[in-house]
Design a protein around this motif. Structure first.
Motif, PDB file in Angstrom:
ATOM      1  N   ALA A   1       0.902  -1.203   0.014  1.00 36.69           N
ATOM      2  CA  ALA A   1      -0.088  -0.033   0.011  1.00 36.69           C
ATOM      3  C   ALA A   1       0.989   1.250   0.110  1.00 36.69           C
ATOM      4  N   ASP A   2       0.471   2.194  -0.701  1.00 33.70           N
ATOM      5  CA  ASP A   2       0.916   3.508  -0.755  1.00 33.70           C
ATOM      6  C   ASP A   2      -0.070   4.708   0.196  1.00 33.70           C
ATOM      7  N   ILE A   3      -1.243   4.269   0.517  1.00 30.18           N
ATOM      8  CA  ILE A   3      -2.099   4.910   1.243  1.00 30.18           C
ATOM      9  C   ILE A   3      -2.535   4.176   2.170  1.00 30.18           C
ATOM     10  N   ILE A   4      -2.236   4.635   3.423  1.00 28.05           N
ATOM     11  CA  ILE A   4      -2.769   3.711   4.563  1.00 28.05           C
ATOM     12  C   ILE A   4      -3.851   4.606   5.560  1.00 28.05           C
ATOM     13  N   ILE A   5      -4.910   4.196   5.642  1.00 27.37           N
ATOM     14  CA  ILE A   5      -6.047   4.925   6.245  1.00 27.37           C
ATOM     15  C   ILE A   5      -6.429   4.171   7.442  1.00 27.37           C
ATOM     16  N   PHE A   6      -6.552   4.856   8.666  1.00 30.28           N
ATOM     17  CA  PHE A   6      -6.958   4.201   9.789  1.00 30.28           C
ATOM     18  C   PHE A   6      -7.737   5.230  10.760  1.00 30.28           C
ATOM     19  N   GLY A   7      -8.355   4.676  11.833  1.00 26.33           N
ATOM     20  CA  GLY A   7      -9.058   5.911  12.840  1.00 26.33           C
ATOM     21  C   GLY A   7      -8.393   5.371  14.471  1.00 26.33           C
ATOM     22  N   HIS A   8      -9.321   4.912  15.202  1.00 23.06           N
ATOM     23  CA  HIS A   8      -9.177   4.646  16.479  1.00 23.06           C
ATOM     24  C   HIS A   8      -8.480   5.656  17.654  1.00 23.06           C
ATOM     25  N   SER A   9      -7.574   6.437  17.124  1.00 17.67           N
ATOM     26  CA  SER A   9      -7.115   7.393  18.118  1.00 17.67           C
ATOM     27  C   SER A   9      -7.908   8.712  18.263  1.00 17.67           C
ATOM     28  N   HIS A  10      -8.768   9.065  17.552  1.00 18.06           N
ATOM     29  CA  HIS A  10      -9.722  10.156  17.371  1.00 18.06           C
ATOM     30  C   HIS A  10      -8.960  11.518  17.068  1.00 18.06           C
ATOM     31  N   LYS A  11      -7.678  11.216  16.689  1.00 18.62           N
ATOM     32  CA  LYS A  11      -6.828  12.471  16.476  1.00 18.62           C
ATOM     33  C   LYS A  11      -6.656  12.344  15.053  1.00 18.62           C
ATOM     34  N   PRO A  12      -6.806  13.485  14.305  1.00 16.65           N
ATOM     35  CA  PRO A  12      -6.463  13.573  12.835  1.00 16.65           C
ATOM     36  C   PRO A  12      -5.003  13.674  12.535  1.00 16.65           C
ATOM     37  N   VAL A  13      -4.676  12.788  11.417  1.00 12.71           N
ATOM     38  CA  VAL A  13      -3.305  12.567  11.102  1.00 12.71           C
ATOM     39  C   VAL A  13      -3.244  12.750   9.603  1.00 12.71           C
ATOM     40  N   ALA A  14      -2.385  13.618   8.902  1.00 14.17           N
ATOM     41  CA  ALA A  14      -2.489  13.698   7.259  1.00 14.17           C
ATOM     42  C   ALA A  14      -0.875  13.736   7.059  1.00 14.17           C
ATOM     43  N   LYS A  15      -0.109  12.753   6.462  1.00 14.90           N
ATOM     44  CA  LYS A  15       1.300  13.017   6.601  1.00 14.90           C
ATOM     45  C   LYS A  15       1.695  12.038   5.394  1.00 14.90           C
ATOM     46  N   LYS A  16       2.839  12.313   4.746  1.00 20.53           N
ATOM     47  CA  LYS A  16       3.524  11.551   3.785  1.00 20.53           C
ATOM     48  C   LYS A  16       4.851  11.363   4.138  1.00 20.53           C
ATOM     49  N   ILE A  17       5.415  10.183   4.419  1.00 18.96           N
ATOM     50  CA  ILE A  17       6.576   9.706   4.992  1.00 18.96           C
ATOM     51  C   ILE A  17       7.179   8.858   3.565  1.00 18.96           C
ATOM     52  N   ASP A  18       7.973   9.450   3.161  1.00 17.53           N
ATOM     53  CA  ASP A  18       8.715   8.580   1.952  1.00 17.53           C
ATOM     54  C   ASP A  18       7.488   8.787   0.946  1.00 17.53           C
ATOM     55  N   ASP A  19       7.163   7.745   0.362  1.00 20.50           N
ATOM     56  CA  ASP A  19       6.373   7.863  -0.734  1.00 20.50           C
ATOM     57  C   ASP A  19       4.916   7.141  -0.301  1.00 20.50           C
ATOM     58  N   VAL A  20       4.559   7.146   1.033  1.00 19.84           N
ATOM     59  CA  VAL A  20       3.722   6.351   1.591  1.00 19.84           C
ATOM     60  C   VAL A  20       2.912   7.507   2.407  1.00 19.84           C
TER      61      VAL A  20
END
Length: 160
Positions: free
Chosen positions: A103-122
């Motif tokens: 995968a190059d796009i990983i999407i998850f929840g659980h923490s109830h805190k938003p995250v949007a970042k790119k690390i290397d090509d992911v």
């Protein structure tokens, strides 16, 4: 340009989901990272597009898959609630799992805190929670993901 609505952790408090749908429609797909607490059927009926839903740790009686892998617009997605990957502590476990699955796009929840970042090509995305936000300011959040015809990715965390 394709537009995807990414939400999570609605926990049976459904109105914010419908409000966000009204704001963002039309969308080409909806990704929900779990913890519906019984609303997944209603949400699927309300959507005028494909849905990609996974069960969360509070979806005890759900028939939804715990994880999904799929291709969209030239990208490989890995979607899961995140609790099995310790996402409340850090993102290395879920990132490693997503990469192992191609995968190059990983999407998850659980923490109830938003995250949007790119690390290397992911890309790592967590839309936060529409019902019980835990980040500073505690505003309900979601993510809009845009992918153009060349596969270029744009994204924005939005707040109600």
């Amino acid at each position: 340009m394709h537009k995807y609505l990414v939400v999570s952790d609605t926990h049976g408090r459904d109105q914010n989901f419908y409000d966000v749908l009204d704001i963002e429609e039309p969308v080409d797909g909806i990704i929900h990272c779990g913890d519906f607490e019984g609303s997944e059927g209603k949400f699927a009926l309300a959507a005028n597009c494909p849905v990609y839903f996974v069960a969360g740790n509070n979806d005890f009686f759900s028939d939804l898959n715990r994880e999904l892998e799929f291709e969209l617009d030239g990208h490989t997605f890995f979607v899961t609630h995140g609790h099995h990957y310790y996402v409340s502590m850090d993102y290395e476990s879920i990132r490693s799992e997503g990469i192992a699955r191609g995968a190059d796009i990983i999407i998850f929840g659980h923490s109830h805190k938003p995250v949007a970042k790119k690390i290397d090509d992911v890309y790592l995305f967590n839309p936060g929670s529409l019902s019980y936000p835990r980040q500073e300011g505690r505003r309900p959040s979601y993510l809009v993901l845009l992918i153009d015809d060349e596969g270029q990715v744009e994204y924005e965390i939005k707040y109600l």
